[in-house]
Motif scaffolding. Sequence first.
Motif, short mmCIF file in Angstrom:
data_model
loop_
_atom_site.label_atom_id
_atom_site.label_comp_id
_atom_site.label_asym_id
_atom_site.label_seq_id
_atom_site.Cartn_x
_atom_site.Cartn_y
_atom_site.Cartn_z
N ASP A 45 1.07 -1.00 -0.24
CA ASP A 45 -0.50 0.25 0.26
C ASP A 45 0.84 1.05 0.38
O ASP A 45 0.11 2.69 0.07
N GLY A 46 2.14 1.34 -0.05
CA GLY A 46 2.75 2.47 -0.12
C GLY A 46 3.96 2.76 0.89
O GLY A 46 4.36 3.65 1.85
N ARG A 59 11.70 3.04 5.33
CA ARG A 59 10.18 3.31 5.35
C ARG A 59 9.15 2.51 6.37
O ARG A 59 9.60 2.22 7.49
N GLY A 60 8.43 3.68 7.56
CA GLY A 60 7.37 3.25 8.06
C GLY A 60 8.33 3.17 9.80
O GLY A 60 9.16 4.29 9.52
N THR A 69 -0.64 -6.81 -0.79
CA THR A 69 -2.31 -7.47 -1.19
C THR A 69 -1.12 -8.06 -2.46
O THR A 69 0.20 -8.59 -2.88
N PHE A 70 -2.03 -9.51 -2.21
CA PHE A 70 -1.16 -11.01 -2.98
C PHE A 70 -2.42 -11.24 -4.30
O PHE A 70 -4.01 -11.48 -3.98
N ARG A 71 -1.63 -11.38 -5.59
CA ARG A 71 -2.02 -11.90 -6.51
C ARG A 71 -1.77 -13.32 -6.57
O ARG A 71 -0.43 -13.37 -6.87
N PRO A 72 -2.21 -14.00 -8.12
CA PRO A 72 -1.85 -15.09 -8.37
C PRO A 72 -1.01 -14.12 -9.54
O PRO A 72 -0.85 -13.78 -9.76
N ASN A 73 -0.06 -15.50 -9.94
CA ASN A 73 0.89 -15.36 -11.02
C ASN A 73 -0.15 -15.27 -11.92
O ASN A 73 -1.25 -15.22 -12.51
N GLU A 74 0.15 -14.25 -13.39
CA GLU A 74 -0.78 -13.63 -14.47
C GLU A 74 -1.29 -15.22 -15.08
O GLU A 74 -2.10 -15.57 -16.03
N SER A 108 -5.28 -9.22 0.91
CA SER A 108 -4.56 -8.68 1.83
C SER A 108 -4.38 -8.38 3.05
O SER A 108 -5.29 -9.43 3.83
N HIS A 109 -2.91 -8.15 3.59
CA HIS A 109 -2.90 -8.85 4.85
C HIS A 109 -1.96 -7.73 5.51
O HIS A 109 -1.15 -6.94 4.47
#
Length: 194
Positions: A45-46, A59-60, A69-74, A108-109
């Motif tokens: 999220d930055g 940072r932070g 955020t987690f997404r499947p491989n394309e 997301s986590h």
Amino acid sequence: MARRSCLGALVGAVLMAGVLSTPAFGAGDDPVDDPVPLVPRITSDGTYTECTANDCVGRGEPGLAGTFTFRPNEADVDPETGTTDVTAYVVRLQGEHGSTVVSGAEASHAVVPPEAGIQTLEVRAKDWGERWSAPAYFRFNVKPAAGAVGHWQFADRPADPKHHQGHRHRGHSAPRRDAQGWRDLVGAGEAWQR
């Protein structure tokens, strides 16, 4: 999914043509699906940004949550339907005990780094068949917390220099000791003496 759809269509056509029969596959094999999902994609999220070969800005701060955020491989997503076999992700910060399972094809986590410095988030994708991908890594740098995090007073003598003129045991020629050889402390606050 795209690679799986093509394989599924080919296997289905071969089976319908009678060239192969189902027993030709090993017990428990799924002729339509590959063995495991591919390495998932991770974004932030930055709050924390991914380190690169030339840039790893802190940072932070420790204790400040960042959402990943987690997404499947394309290659695991069907380009026509947008569907995937990925159903969950297992997430952990390297060096920490335990992990968290997050459900969903996209999930997301919030991750809370416990300390400053380089941290590595490790994520694996899981498919409907309970098969896990190889890990994906997201390295990020947590800058130290701003300001004081603790304060200690180590001065055990008064700040007034006239009290420091070679009189370690002010008013005593020798420290007082009990029968076991212990010294007692005399005075209070700034005027502790031995």
